[in-house]
Motif scaffolding. Structure first.
Motif, short mmCIF file in Angstrom:
data_model
loop_
_atom_site.label_atom_id
_atom_site.label_comp_id
_atom_site.label_asym_id
_atom_site.label_seq_id
_atom_site.Cartn_x
_atom_site.Cartn_y
_atom_site.Cartn_z
N ARG A 69 -2.58 3.11 -1.05
CA ARG A 69 -1.55 4.05 -1.51
C ARG A 69 -2.08 5.10 -2.48
NH1 ARG A 69 4.26 1.80 -2.09
NH2 ARG A 69 4.39 0.26 -0.44
N HIS A 105 0.46 4.65 -11.50
CA HIS A 105 1.28 4.11 -10.41
C HIS A 105 0.69 2.82 -9.84
CE1 HIS A 105 4.17 7.26 -10.41
NE2 HIS A 105 3.37 8.19 -9.93
N PHE A 109 2.48 -0.85 -9.83
CA PHE A 109 2.65 -1.51 -8.54
C PHE A 109 2.04 -2.91 -8.58
CE2 PHE A 109 0.70 -2.58 -4.45
CZ PHE A 109 1.75 -2.42 -3.56
N TRP A 146 8.91 0.48 -4.62
CA TRP A 146 7.63 0.61 -3.91
C TRP A 146 7.79 0.53 -2.40
CZ3 TRP A 146 4.79 2.61 -7.37
CH2 TRP A 146 4.84 2.17 -8.70
#
Length: 149
Positions: A69, A105, A109, A146
């Motif tokens: 990601r 991020h 996550f 997410w």
């Protein structure tokens, strides 16, 4: 990527120094260290159970998802198991990226998924007895941000 599931205590500052020493391109590093929280009845012990090989594999899949990601240079995840006391360091996540946004991020996550999906079982012992720690709705809700789609 480094994933460690261990009984031994660790020094988050030392771990972060070692993590950053090997970085070549990172412009941002984010780290989070979790501590064992005390509870209203006074935590005497937190027993964390896992199957280390299985747990490391599961965490590895979560890290691979983060790497897919976001553009990460490196990731460190350390999580303890065994008997811990209130205020003990229980876990650490560190992410490194060229840009801080990816590092932030990815760290969030990883923390959200570790809290809800990593195969650990926690039992608290207090002055009133012992009991298994149940999953929290808020932890599950945190995962919704997410989801792809």
């Amino acid at each position: 990527m480094c994933i460690r599931v261990q009984t031994e205590s660790f020094d988050p500052g030392g771990e972060l120094s070692a993590f950053t020493a090997g970085l070549k391109q990172a412009g941002g590093v984010v780290s989070f260290s979790g501590l064992v929280r005390d509870v209203a009845d006074g935590l005497e012990a937190m027993e964390i159970e896992c199957y280390p090989g299985m747990t490391e594999t599961a965490i590895g899949k979560i890290v691979e998802e983060a790497q897919a990601r976001w553009a990460l240079e490196d990731v460190l995840v350390i999580h303890r198991h065994g008997s811990l006391k209130a205020r003990d360091v229980i876990m650490m996540v560190a992410t490194a990226s060229r840009h801080r946004v990816d590092a932030f991020h990815a760290a969030e996550f990883l923390m959200d998924y570790l809290k809800s999906r990593a195969p650990f079982w926690k039992k608290e012992t207090t002055s009133k007895g012992e009991g298994w720690v149940a999953a929290q709705d808020a932890d599950e809700d945190a995962l919704s941000r997410w989801s792809k789609g």
